[in-house]
Design an enzyme around this catalytic site. Structure first.
Site, PDB file in Angstrom:
ATOM      1  N   CYS A 166     -59.182  10.019  49.993  1.00 29.89           N
ATOM      2  CA  CYS A 166     -60.181   9.741  48.953  1.00 29.89           C
ATOM      3  C   CYS A 166     -59.898  10.493  47.656  1.00 29.89           C
ATOM      4  O   CYS A 166     -60.490  10.190  46.618  1.00 29.89           O
ATOM      5  CB  CYS A 166     -61.567  10.083  49.469  1.00 29.89           C
ATOM      6  SG  CYS A 166     -61.956   9.229  50.996  1.00 29.89           S
ATOM      7  N   HIS A 208     -66.242  10.811  43.676  1.00 34.67           N
ATOM      8  CA  HIS A 208     -65.918   9.964  44.819  1.00 34.67           C
ATOM      9  C   HIS A 208     -67.218   9.516  45.481  1.00 34.67           C
ATOM     10  O   HIS A 208     -68.103  10.335  45.742  1.00 34.67           O
ATOM     11  CB  HIS A 208     -65.044  10.765  45.803  1.00 34.67           C
ATOM     12  CG  HIS A 208     -64.865  10.074  47.112  1.00 34.67           C
ATOM     13  ND1 HIS A 208     -64.491   8.749  47.215  1.00 34.67           N
ATOM     14  CD2 HIS A 208     -65.016  10.530  48.393  1.00 34.67           C
ATOM     15  CE1 HIS A 208     -64.425   8.424  48.490  1.00 34.67           C
ATOM     16  NE2 HIS A 208     -64.734   9.473  49.222  1.00 34.67           N
ATOM     17  N   ASN A 234     -67.862   3.195  50.380  1.00 37.88           N
ATOM     18  CA  ASN A 234     -66.771   4.148  50.160  1.00 37.88           C
ATOM     19  C   ASN A 234     -65.437   3.413  50.276  1.00 37.88           C
ATOM     20  O   ASN A 234     -65.021   3.045  51.379  1.00 37.88           O
ATOM     21  CB  ASN A 234     -66.880   5.274  51.198  1.00 37.88           C
ATOM     22  CG  ASN A 234     -65.758   6.297  51.094  1.00 37.88           C
ATOM     23  OD1 ASN A 234     -64.778   6.100  50.372  1.00 37.88           O
ATOM     24  ND2 ASN A 234     -65.883   7.395  51.813  1.00 37.88           N
TER      25      ASN A 234
HETATM   26  C1  LIG Z   1     -71.967  10.045  58.530  1.00 36.17           C
HETATM   27  C2  LIG Z   1     -73.309  10.551  58.043  1.00 36.17           C
HETATM   28  C3  LIG Z   1     -73.967   9.489  57.171  1.00 36.17           C
HETATM   29  C4  LIG Z   1     -74.207  10.800  59.244  1.00 36.17           C
HETATM   30  O1  LIG Z   1     -75.467  11.269  58.788  1.00 36.17           O
HETATM   31  P1  LIG Z   1     -76.169  12.502  59.497  1.00 36.17           P
HETATM   32  O2  LIG Z   1     -77.413  12.728  58.765  1.00 36.17           O
HETATM   33  O3  LIG Z   1     -75.151  13.613  59.562  1.00 36.17           O
HETATM   34  O4  LIG Z   1     -76.462  11.882  60.925  1.00 36.17           O
HETATM   35  P2  LIG Z   1     -76.378  12.582  62.343  1.00 36.17           P
HETATM   36  O5  LIG Z   1     -75.033  12.335  62.929  1.00 36.17           O
HETATM   37  O6  LIG Z   1     -76.897  13.981  62.262  1.00 36.17           O
HETATM   38  O7  LIG Z   1     -77.430  11.745  63.127  1.00 36.17           O
HETATM   39  C5  LIG Z   1     -78.839  11.850  62.851  1.00 36.17           C
HETATM   40  C6  LIG Z   1     -79.577  10.870  63.715  1.00 36.17           C
HETATM   41  O8  LIG Z   1     -79.299   9.525  63.274  1.00 36.17           O
HETATM   42  C7  LIG Z   1     -78.707   8.786  64.340  1.00 36.17           C
HETATM   43  N1  LIG Z   1     -77.634   7.981  63.762  1.00 36.17           N
HETATM   44  C8  LIG Z   1     -76.368   8.377  63.510  1.00 36.17           C
HETATM   45  N2  LIG Z   1     -75.673   7.374  62.949  1.00 36.17           N
HETATM   46  C9  LIG Z   1     -76.535   6.337  62.859  1.00 36.17           C
HETATM   47  C10 LIG Z   1     -76.408   5.023  62.364  1.00 36.17           C
HETATM   48  N3  LIG Z   1     -75.266   4.541  61.842  1.00 36.17           N
HETATM   49  N4  LIG Z   1     -77.508   4.235  62.410  1.00 36.17           N
HETATM   50  C11 LIG Z   1     -78.666   4.672  62.921  1.00 36.17           C
HETATM   51  N5  LIG Z   1     -78.846   5.907  63.418  1.00 36.17           N
HETATM   52  C12 LIG Z   1     -77.783   6.731  63.381  1.00 36.17           C
HETATM   53  C13 LIG Z   1     -78.173   9.808  65.316  1.00 36.17           C
HETATM   54  O9  LIG Z   1     -78.130   9.294  66.620  1.00 36.17           O
HETATM   55  C14 LIG Z   1     -79.187  10.908  65.187  1.00 36.17           C
HETATM   56  O10 LIG Z   1     -80.316  10.586  65.931  1.00 36.17           O
HETATM   57  P3  LIG Z   1     -81.164  11.719  66.703  1.00 36.17           P
HETATM   58  O11 LIG Z   1     -81.681  12.619  65.605  1.00 36.17           O
HETATM   59  O12 LIG Z   1     -82.211  10.938  67.407  1.00 36.17           O
HETATM   60  O13 LIG Z   1     -80.181  12.396  67.602  1.00 36.17           O
HETATM   61  C15 LIG Z   1     -73.184  11.863  57.234  1.00 36.17           C
HETATM   62  O14 LIG Z   1     -72.806  12.910  58.096  1.00 36.17           O
HETATM   63  C16 LIG Z   1     -72.186  11.764  56.128  1.00 36.17           C
HETATM   64  O15 LIG Z   1     -72.358  10.986  55.216  1.00 36.17           O
HETATM   65  N6  LIG Z   1     -71.153  12.614  56.146  1.00 36.17           N
HETATM   66  C17 LIG Z   1     -70.149  12.641  55.135  1.00 36.17           C
HETATM   67  C18 LIG Z   1     -69.312  11.425  55.255  1.00 36.17           C
HETATM   68  C19 LIG Z   1     -68.331  11.294  54.158  1.00 36.17           C
HETATM   69  O16 LIG Z   1     -68.625  11.638  53.056  1.00 36.17           O
HETATM   70  N7  LIG Z   1     -67.171  10.758  54.484  1.00 36.17           N
HETATM   71  C20 LIG Z   1     -66.143  10.455  53.593  1.00 36.17           C
HETATM   72  C21 LIG Z   1     -65.575  11.671  52.993  1.00 36.17           C
HETATM   73  S1  LIG Z   1     -64.244  11.245  52.026  1.00 36.17           S
END
Ligand SMILES: CC(C)(COP(=O)(O)OP(=O)(O)OC[C@H]1O[C@@H](n2cnc3c(N)ncnc32)[C@H](O)[C@@H]1OP(=O)(O)O)[C@@H](O)C(=O)NCCC(=O)NCCS
Length: 337
Positions: free
Chosen positions: A117, A255, A285
Site C-alpha cells: 500500500c 492511503h 482499499n
Molecule cells: C479489519 C478491521 C476492520 C476489523 O475491525 P475490528 O474492529 O478490529 O474488529 P474485530 O476483529 O475486533 O471484531 C469485532 C467484532 O466484530 C466481528 N466481526 C469481525 N469482522 C466482521 C465482519 N466482517 N462483519 C461482521 N462482524 C465482524 C467480530 O466477530 C467481533 O465480534 P465479537 O465482538 O462478538 O467477538 C480492522 O481491524 C481494521 O480495519 N484494521 C486495519 C486494516 C487495514 O488498514 N488494512 C490495510 C492496511 S494497508
C-alpha cells in the site's frame, strides 16, 4: 563535481477503476457480515472489482493515458516508468514494460516496485530522484493493485476491505518545483502482519496455494494500531522537513485503508476532516492505487488546485510507510482528458 539538483514539477494525473461494483449487500452472499458493520468499522460501502479476464495493466493503462493527456505531452517524451504494485500481471515481465508498449513510451526505461500500500508514494519519491539528478527528464509513476484475485471473500477479517484500481502521475524535471519534502521508512520485524504468501516460498502450483495460500492474510487490529501510531509522526516530520506548519497544508491524501484510521490521524494531528481526501466509501482499499486515485479524483473534480500544498502518505505491508509533501503544479483538467 558539484551538480545542482533539478526542480521537479507535476504535469498531470489520472485514474481508473473497473466498471463492476460489488456493494456490501452483494458481499452478504459470501460472508457472515452486514452493511451496517462494514460501514461503521471501515467506512466502505462498495468496491470496484476487475473482470476475470482483466489484469493490473488493464487498469493501469487507462489511468496512465489519462495522466499523459492531462500532462499535455506526447508519450514519446516519457523517459522513465515506475509502477508500484504487489499484484503485477505476471511475476515477469514487469507490468511497467507492458504499460510502456501500450501507451507508446518507447524510449522509457521501466521497472516495478513492490511496497504494497506504500507502493505509489515510494515510487513517486524514487522517480523524483532520477529527475532531480538530471538522469531523466520526464517520468510516469503508476500505483495500482488488483487485490480481488488475492482476496478470500468469505473471510470476515479481509474480504470486505479491498477493491481494484490504479492511478498515475506525470512529473518532469525543470520548471516550477513541486517537491517540498519526502520521507520513507520500514519495520521489517513486523512483516507478518499483512501478507500474500505466494512466491518462491509457496509457489503458485503448491498445495498451500491451492488451499487459499494466495489470499491476503492480515492481523487487522495490529495493522490498525501501527497506522494510527506511525502516520501522525510521519506527517509531522514531513511538514518539518518542508518547513511548513500543519495548518499550511491544504489537503491530506492518506492511503485509504479504513475511514476510522483517517479520522484518528486527523484527530491526533488536530487537522480538520475537511482537509482529508476520503473516497474509501466508493473505492475501498485498492492498495498502491488508493493515493493516486484519490489524488486524481480530487484534482479532476476541482478540489485540489494548482498552488495547493498536498501531503500524500502511504502505509502498509512490510511494514512500510512513506510521505511526500508537494505544491501541486498541474493545471486544470482539459477538454481532451
Ligand atoms: C479489519 C478491521 C476492520 C476489523 O475491525 P475490528 O474492529 O478490529 O474488529 P474485530 O476483529 O475486533 O471484531 C469485532 C467484532 O466484530 C466481528 N466481526 C469481525 N469482522 C466482521 C465482519 N466482517 N462483519 C461482521 N462482524 C465482524 C467480530 O466477530 C467481533 O465480534 P465479537 O465482538 O462478538 O467477538 C480492522 O481491524 C481494521 O480495519 N484494521 C486495519 C486494516 C487495514 O488498514 N488494512 C490495510 C492496511 S494497508
Amino acid at each position: 563535481m558539484v551538480q545542482t539538483l533539478q526542480p521537479v514539477e507535476i504535469l498531470g494525473c489520472g485514474s481508473y477503476v473497473p466498471e463492476k461494483v460489488l456493494t456490501n449487500q452483494d458481499l452478504l452472499a459470501f460472508m457472515d457480515t452486514s452493511d451496517e458493520w462494514i460501514v461503521e468499522r471501515t467506512g466502505i460501502r462498495q468496491r470496484h472489482i476487475a473482470r476475470e479476464d482483466q489484469a493490473l495493466s488493464d487498469l493501469a493503462i487507462p489511468a496512465s493515458l489519462q495522466a499523459i493527456a492531462h500532462a499535455g505531452i506526447p508519450a514519446s517524451e516519457i523517459d522513465l516508468i515506475i509502477v508500484g504494485t504487489s499484484t503485477p500481471d505476471m511475476l515477469m515481465p514487469a507490468t511497467s514494460a507492458l504499460i510502456q508498449h501500450a501507451v507508446g513510451a518507447s524510449r522509457a526505461a521501466v521497472f516495478d516496485m513492490e511496497a504494497a500500500c506504500t507502493g505509489f508514494v515510494q515510487a513517486f519519491i524514487v522517480a523524483q530522484q532520477f529527475l532531480m539528478t538530471g538522469m531523466y527528464r520526464t517520468a510516469l509513476v503508476v500505483g495500482g493493485d488488483l487485490l480481488s484475485k488475492f482476496t478470500n471473500f468469505t473471510d470476515r477479517g479481509t474480504g470486505m476491505l479491498f477493491g481494484d484500481g490504479a492511478g498515475a502521475v506525470v512529473i518532469r524535471a525543470g520548471g516550477e518545483n513541486a517537491v517540498l519534502s519526502n520521507l520513507m521508512g520500514a519495520d521489517g520485524s513486523r512483516s507478518d502482519l499483512i501478507t500474500i504468501p505466494i512466491g518462491s516460498r509457496v509457489p503458485p502450483s503448491g498445495e498451500r496455494a491451492e488451499n487459499g495460500g494466495h489470499h491476503v492474510t492480515m492481523k487487522g487490529k495490529e495493522v490498525y494500531k501501527f497506522a494510527v501510531e506511525k502516520v501522525p509522526p510521519s506527517i509531522t516530520e514531513a511538514a518539518r522537513l518542508a518547513g511548513l506548519e500543519l495548518d499550511q497544508i491544504d489537503h491530506f491524501v492518506l492511503h485509504q485503508a479504513n475511514a476510522r484510521i483517517i479520522e484518528a490521524v486527523a484527530k491526533r494531528l488536530g487537522v480538520s476532516m475537511d482537509k482529508m481526501i476520503v473516497n474509501i466509501d466508493m473505492r475501498a482499499n485498492t492498495s498502491a492505487g488508493t493515493v493516486p486515485i484519490a489524488l486524481a479524483e480530487a484534482v479532476h473534480s476541482g478540489r485540489i488546485k494548482a498552488g495547493d500544498k498536498v501531503c500524500m502518505v502511504g502505509f502498509g505491508s512490510g511494514l512500510t510507510w512513506a510521505a511526500s509533501i508537494v505544491r501541486w503544479t498541474a493545471g486544470p483538467k482539459t477538454q481532451e482528458d
